[in-house]
Motif scaffolding. Sequence first.
Motif, short mmCIF file in Angstrom:
data_model
loop_
_atom_site.label_atom_id
_atom_site.label_comp_id
_atom_site.label_asym_id
_atom_site.label_seq_id
_atom_site.Cartn_x
_atom_site.Cartn_y
_atom_site.Cartn_z
N SER A 179 14.07 56.51 59.65
CA SER A 179 14.28 56.04 58.29
C SER A 179 14.40 57.20 57.30
CB SER A 179 13.13 55.11 57.89
OG SER A 179 13.26 54.71 56.56
N ALA A 180 13.52 58.19 57.44
CA ALA A 180 13.54 59.34 56.52
C ALA A 180 14.84 60.15 56.66
CB ALA A 180 12.33 60.23 56.77
N ILE A 181 15.29 60.36 57.90
CA ILE A 181 16.54 61.11 58.12
C ILE A 181 17.73 60.33 57.55
CG2 ILE A 181 18.17 61.92 59.88
CD1 ILE A 181 15.71 62.66 61.61
N THR A 182 17.78 59.03 57.84
CA THR A 182 18.88 58.20 57.34
C THR A 182 18.91 58.19 55.81
OG1 THR A 182 18.79 56.81 59.31
CG2 THR A 182 19.86 55.87 57.37
N THR A 183 17.76 58.04 55.19
CA THR A 183 17.67 58.02 53.72
C THR A 183 18.10 59.36 53.14
OG1 THR A 183 15.90 56.38 53.79
CG2 THR A 183 16.12 57.68 51.77
N ALA A 184 17.61 60.45 53.70
CA ALA A 184 17.92 61.79 53.17
C ALA A 184 19.40 62.12 53.31
CB ALA A 184 17.07 62.85 53.87
N LEU A 185 19.99 61.82 54.47
CA LEU A 185 21.41 62.13 54.67
C LEU A 185 22.31 61.19 53.87
CD1 LEU A 185 21.51 63.04 58.47
CD2 LEU A 185 21.70 64.58 56.51
N SER A 186 21.94 59.93 53.76
CA SER A 186 22.72 58.99 52.96
C SER A 186 22.72 59.40 51.49
CB SER A 186 22.17 57.57 53.11
OG SER A 186 22.32 57.13 54.44
#
Length: 184
Positions: free
Chosen positions: A64-71
């Motif tokens: 979730s953190a990676i997806t949020t940061a890259l998005s």
Amino acid sequence: MYRLLRLLSLAVLLGACASAPNVNTDFNPAYDFAAKRSFALVRATSTSNGIAQSNDLLNNRIDSAITTALSARGFRIVEPAQADMLVSFFVTSQSKTDVRTYNDGFSYRRCWSISCNTMATTVDVRNYEEGTLFIDFIDPASRQLQWRGMVSKRLSSKRTSAERDKLIRESVDAVLAAFPPTPG
């Protein structure tokens, strides 16, 4: 009073240093990161000591953190077959020991048959676990690692679920602050 103020200042300074994550990155300078706009999360096939291998809660927090940061940086999450980059992560932990020696100043005591001043020293030894999160960006065509970021932080089993979420988000954000890299 002066000594108390010095110790308080040192404690605040050490507390500030302890909270800053230790981030390192490495990348292939010949790889064209600017052309990449989409990513897919893939699971690492193995981890060095398996801390995240069987922890779905931790894996979901990191995903979730990676997806949020890259998005938030304009990257789209897609299926692996359509991705410009494959993103994988793994987590390790290591037992560490922190040894600190403090000079407490002079003390007065009786040495044999005469009085003397001696230096008083305190040694503080603490064992702790340090966790390291590795985030890898892999080229889907060549299956070669093109960028790696890692962050290390002292672990604590006393954190609440909300504190763990916050720690993961902050750690991922700290690593991905250096992505995409700028060669030179």
